[in-house]
Each structure stands twice: as C-alpha cells, then as structure tokens.
Design a protein around this motif. Structure first.
Motif, PDB file in Angstrom:
ATOM      1  N   TYR A   3      24.276  37.344  12.511  1.00 30.59           N
ATOM      2  CA  TYR A   3      24.817  36.388  13.476  1.00 30.59           C
ATOM      3  C   TYR A   3      23.956  35.121  13.492  1.00 30.59           C
ATOM      4  N   MET A   4      22.720  35.224  13.973  1.00 25.25           N
ATOM      5  CA  MET A   4      21.773  34.116  13.962  1.00 25.25           C
ATOM      6  C   MET A   4      20.384  34.650  13.648  1.00 25.25           C
ATOM      7  N   LYS A   5      19.518  33.739  13.189  1.00 22.54           N
ATOM      8  CA  LYS A   5      18.135  34.104  12.903  1.00 22.54           C
ATOM      9  C   LYS A   5      17.202  33.245  13.745  1.00 22.54           C
ATOM     10  N   VAL A   6      16.072  33.834  14.123  1.00 21.64           N
ATOM     11  CA  VAL A   6      15.051  33.103  14.858  1.00 21.64           C
ATOM     12  C   VAL A   6      14.152  32.404  13.838  1.00 21.64           C
ATOM     13  N   LEU A   7      14.255  31.087  13.761  1.00 18.08           N
ATOM     14  CA  LEU A   7      13.433  30.319  12.814  1.00 18.08           C
ATOM     15  C   LEU A   7      12.063  29.985  13.384  1.00 18.08           C
ATOM     16  N   LEU A   8      12.019  29.737  14.698  1.00 18.12           N
ATOM     17  CA  LEU A   8      10.756  29.348  15.333  1.00 18.12           C
ATOM     18  C   LEU A   8      10.746  29.837  16.763  1.00 18.12           C
ATOM     19  N   ARG A   9       9.609  30.423  17.139  1.00 18.25           N
ATOM     20  CA  ARG A   9       9.437  30.838  18.530  1.00 18.25           C
ATOM     21  C   ARG A   9       8.009  30.558  18.943  1.00 18.25           C
ATOM     22  N   SER A  10       7.849  29.654  19.900  1.00 12.29           N
ATOM     23  CA  SER A  10       6.540  29.334  20.460  1.00 12.29           C
ATOM     24  C   SER A  10       6.658  29.323  21.982  1.00 12.29           C
ATOM     25  N   LYS A  11       5.592  28.908  22.658  1.00  9.69           N
ATOM     26  CA  LYS A  11       5.634  28.871  24.118  1.00  9.69           C
ATOM     27  C   LYS A  11       6.620  27.827  24.638  1.00  9.69           C
ATOM     28  N   SER A  12       6.830  26.780  23.862  1.00  9.35           N
ATOM     29  CA  SER A  12       7.670  25.673  24.330  1.00  9.35           C
ATOM     30  C   SER A  12       9.018  25.567  23.621  1.00  9.35           C
ATOM     31  N   THR A  13       9.192  26.225  22.469  1.00 11.55           N
ATOM     32  CA  THR A  13      10.407  26.025  21.677  1.00 11.55           C
ATOM     33  C   THR A  13      10.933  27.347  21.128  1.00 11.55           C
ATOM     34  N   LEU A  14      12.244  27.489  21.190  1.00 10.45           N
ATOM     35  CA  LEU A  14      12.945  28.597  20.546  1.00 10.45           C
ATOM     36  C   LEU A  14      14.039  27.985  19.671  1.00 10.45           C
ATOM     37  N   HIS A  15      13.955  28.222  18.359  1.00  8.28           N
ATOM     38  CA  HIS A  15      14.906  27.646  17.406  1.00  8.28           C
ATOM     39  C   HIS A  15      15.688  28.764  16.734  1.00  8.28           C
ATOM     40  N   LEU A  16      16.989  28.791  16.984  1.00  8.01           N
ATOM     41  CA  LEU A  16      17.894  29.759  16.369  1.00  8.01           C
ATOM     42  C   LEU A  16      18.792  29.028  15.384  1.00  8.01           C
ATOM     43  N   ALA A  17      19.139  29.675  14.280  1.00  9.61           N
ATOM     44  CA  ALA A  17      19.973  29.021  13.270  1.00  9.61           C
ATOM     45  C   ALA A  17      20.939  30.030  12.652  1.00  9.61           C
ATOM     46  N   ARG A  18      22.048  29.486  12.187  1.00 14.01           N
ATOM     47  CA  ARG A  18      23.063  30.297  11.501  1.00 14.01           C
ATOM     48  C   ARG A  18      23.568  29.522  10.289  1.00 14.01           C
ATOM     49  N   ALA A  19      23.643  30.172   9.159  1.00 12.33           N
ATOM     50  CA  ALA A  19      24.117  29.566   7.915  1.00 12.33           C
ATOM     51  C   ALA A  19      25.352  30.326   7.437  1.00 12.33           C
TER      52      ALA A  19
END
Length: 199
Positions: A3-19
C-alpha cells in the motif's frame, strides 16, 4: 500489493510514499508488447501501424498507477499530500505535481476505510478525519486485498501524531457538545415563542 512505505520517520517528520505496483508495471508492459506486435506483424500501412502503436502507448501510460506522497511535518504543522502521474508529466512537464495541504491541528482521527469495487471485491485506504467533518484520503485510490498493510500505515500515523490526535479529539468533542447545546437551546426558544404566539 504494497500500500505505502515509510521513507522517513523522525521526531518532526513522517514521510509515506506509494509507487506503481508490480501488477501495474506488468499491465503497462503487456499493453506495450501488444502495440509492438501490431507494429511488427500487422499487414496494414505504416501510418496505421504507427497510429495503433501510439494508441496502445497512450492506454498503457493511462493505466499506470500514480506516484503518491504523504508528508506530515510537525515543525510547519501541515499534512501535505502530493500525487504525480506519468501522463501529466509527459503532456505538461513544467507543471508541478497536484498537492493538498491540511493543518495538523484539524486532524482528529485516523481510520482505515473500505470501498466496494464492482467485479473486483473490496478495497481499502487510510483516511484522515478532520474536525470540520471532512475526510482526507492519504491516497487517491484504494488497494485491493488484505487490510493489514493499511492498518500498519494507520497505526504509524497514529503513533506519530499521538499528542496531536488526543488534543484535537478533546477539542472536537467540546465543539460537538457546544453545537448540541446551542441547537437544543435554540429549539427550546422556538417552542416558547410558539406558545407565546398561541396565547
């Protein structure tokens, strides 16, 4: 299918992506192969061969899934959803990807929603519920199959926005209580006014 992948997870940012998925690329290549077969083995003239080939290329590109991104940024307090299509990139290369921006302070709930797709079954997608009543899907299209991966993405968002969700839910409940109280008091006033007019 992922469905989606977690590309980046930090204290301030959560980046989810789907290709585009493997099935989407397989469909793309299959349609292109049909176009090449028409181009090579057809008995028609070269203009008709090129016409049918470009038609199959157009259909293949149109059938390809979108590239989708969801970036939740605590520092700027925004949720940004971006969707990009190969067809739009080819037709309008200078145009930016379509995006939707929402305020984190309006997100009160994260839920896995389901949608019945005719002839294919049931699809799932993750949605952000806002205090205004609006529902914002994290992805434009739902995904068929098991909802386990969708629930994992929803749990990742809930875990990342744990403090914000608890605070926003309290505000949402207060607003709902105030709306109920104001509507009930206004209806009581209307009843009293109606009784006074009868007298």
């Amino acid at each position: 299918m992922a469905y989606m992948k977690v590309l980046l997870r930090s204290k301030s940012t959560l980046h989810l992506a789907r290709a585009p998925s493997l099935r989407s690329w397989a469909t793309f290549m299959g349609i292109i192969a049909m176009g090449l077969g028409l181009l090579i083995y057809s008995d028609e003239g070269i203009l008709w061969k090129l016409f049918w080939f470009f038609c199959t290329v157009f259909v293949a590109i149109s059938s390809l899934d979108d590239w989708e991104d969801c970036v939740i940024d605590r520092e700027s307090s925004v949720v940004k959803l971006e969707r990009d299509r190969l067809m739009e990139r080819l037709v309008m290369p200078t145009q930016k990807a379509r995006s939707v921006v929402a305020d984190i302070s309006e997100v009160c709930h994260v839920e896995v929603e389901q949608e019945d797709i005719r002839f294919f079954g049931r699809g799932y997608y993750v949605a952000l519920h806002m205090t205004s009543g609006m529902v914002l899907p994290v992805t434009e299209k739902c995904t068929l199959g098991n909802s386990r991966e969708h629930q994992q993405i929803a749990d990742a968002i809930k875990d990342f926005l744990q403090e914000e969700l608890s605070r926003n839910q309290e505000l949402y409940v207060r607003q709902a209580d105030q709306d109920i109280y104001s509507s009930s008091s206004s209806s009581d006033e209307e009843i009293i006014d109606a009784e006074n007019t009868k007298k």
